[in-house]
Design an enzyme around this catalytic site. Structure first.
Site, PDB file in Angstrom:
ATOM      1  CG  HIS A  29      -3.349   3.353   2.173  1.00  0.00           C
ATOM      2  ND1 HIS A  29      -3.712   2.910   0.930  1.00  0.00           N
ATOM      3  CD2 HIS A  29      -3.502   2.289   3.015  1.00  0.00           C
ATOM      4  CE1 HIS A  29      -4.063   1.642   1.007  1.00  0.00           C
ATOM      5  NE2 HIS A  29      -3.954   1.248   2.258  1.00  0.00           N
ATOM      6  CB  CYS A  40      -0.950   0.005   1.199  1.00  0.00           C
ATOM      7  SG  CYS A  40      -2.069  -1.413   1.230  1.00  0.00           S
ATOM      8  CG  ASN A  86      -6.834  -0.958   1.148  1.00  0.00           C
ATOM      9  OD1 ASN A  86      -6.095  -0.557   0.249  1.00  0.00           O
ATOM     10  ND2 ASN A  86      -6.369  -1.395   2.295  1.00  0.00           N
TER      11      ASN A  86
END
Length: 332
Positions: free
Chosen positions: A259, A112, A289
């Site tokens: 994020h 990520c 996500n």
């Protein structure tokens, strides 16, 4: 002096929507349960389009938005933790699809945090006169990695790609990168070697207890509590560290792009940092996500809406498997 300017941004999202109501048909869950814990209403699933296709579409749109010719791209950086191939690199496939015939290409995998690390890497290449325009693409097809009998993880993740073309800027940029490998088993997905047929191979040596069920040999595994604790601290630490390096304060930042892991994580970090919520961009509700693709898809949406303007000071912050984290502050 390092500095970057975003010339163009683009994104690609698959057509298939996996809503919370859809999850309720395959798992013991519902929309209220998922949304209250994650802030997610829906995410996209790439039914038949591979990672390289999504990455290439996002990259083409970023290049078109930048106004430069693909032949003017000097380097292609791809961030992904879900490639279609061990080799060639995703960046090489994107280079061919985009027509960036003069570009070098390589991949970065820090899950990520991938776009943060790729942007930091790009800024260092731009200090060399051989590099003027760099295409960064972050793309993830996580659906094949998820265990759709496990509601704790599968509800979080979606597929998608985001890209940006960057060039050198006379406005400074600062970065902070970190990794805590001691906590790798908080979030991981093992390469499945079960089809290997070399007669000399023996079972892998693994940390005790890491693989104790069949599902763990090939699907994403996450310790939600450990990740949550790490993520809130990592986000706050990364922002404070990069601001300290820059000499700026939280008030000097016009836009924060974190994020998009979980609404609770973002809300906790925003509260801890005392940030005005209106300065923090969140698109988690409709995309979930998408790992390394989260931040560049936010950039693409904001740029398309005219919300990224020259003169702005922007902070990007990411965290993910590794466990890795990082933040970047730059003047647009």
């Amino acid at each position: 002096m390092r500095g970057i300017k975003i010339l163009g941004a683009g994104m690609y999202m698959p057509d298939t929507v996996a809503s919370n109501d859809w999850f309720s048909t395959i798992l013991d869950t519902n929309d209220e349960w998922i949304y209250s814990r994650t802030g997610i209403r829906e995410r996209r699933i790439s039914e038949d389009k591979p990672n390289w296709y999504m990455a290439s579409e996002a990259a083409k749109r970023a290049v078109a938005d930048s106004g430069i010719d693909p032949s003017e791209i000097d380097l292609v950086l791809a961030a992904t933790c879900s490639p279609d191939y061990f080799y060639p690199a995703l960046s090489c496939l994107v280079q061919q699809q985009v027509g960036a015939e003069n570009a070098a290409a390589f991949d970065i995998n820090s899950a990520c945090t991938g776009f943060i690390n790729a942007l930091d890497t790009a800024s260092r290449f731009l200090e060399d006169d051989d590099y003027r325009n760099i295409l960064i693409v972050a793309s993830e097809r996580l659906a094949p990695h998820c265990d759709y009998t496990d509601r704790t993880a599968s509800i979080l993740f979606g597929d998608g790609a985001g890209a940006a073309v960057v060039t050198k800027n006379d406005k400074p940029m600062w970065s902070y990168l970190s990794a805590k490998g001691d906590f790798f088993n908080a979030l991981w997905c093992k390469v499945d070697q079960s089809r290997a047929n070399c007669p000399l191979l023996k079972p892998d040596t693994l940390p005790e207890g890491l693989i104790d069920t069949e599902a763990k040999t090939h699907t994403l595994q996450m310790n939600g509590k450990a990740v949550y604790k790490f993520a809130v601290d990592a986000m706050e630490t990364a922002v404070n560290k990069v601001l300290a390096k820059s000499g700026l304060t939280t008030d000097d930042i016009d836009l924060y792009i974190p994020h998009q892991a979980n609404a609770r994580i973002i809300e906790s970090a925003v509260k801890g940092l005392k940030l005005p919520p209106e300065k923090v961009y969140v698109n988690l509700e409709k995309h979930g996500n998408t790992s390394s693709a989260c931040i560049p898809t936010c950039l693409a949406e904001l740029k398309a809406d005219g919300r990224i303007k020259d003169g702005m000071t922007i902070c990007l912050v990411g965290f993910g498997a590794g466990l890795t984290s990082g933040a970047i502050v730059f003047g647009q």
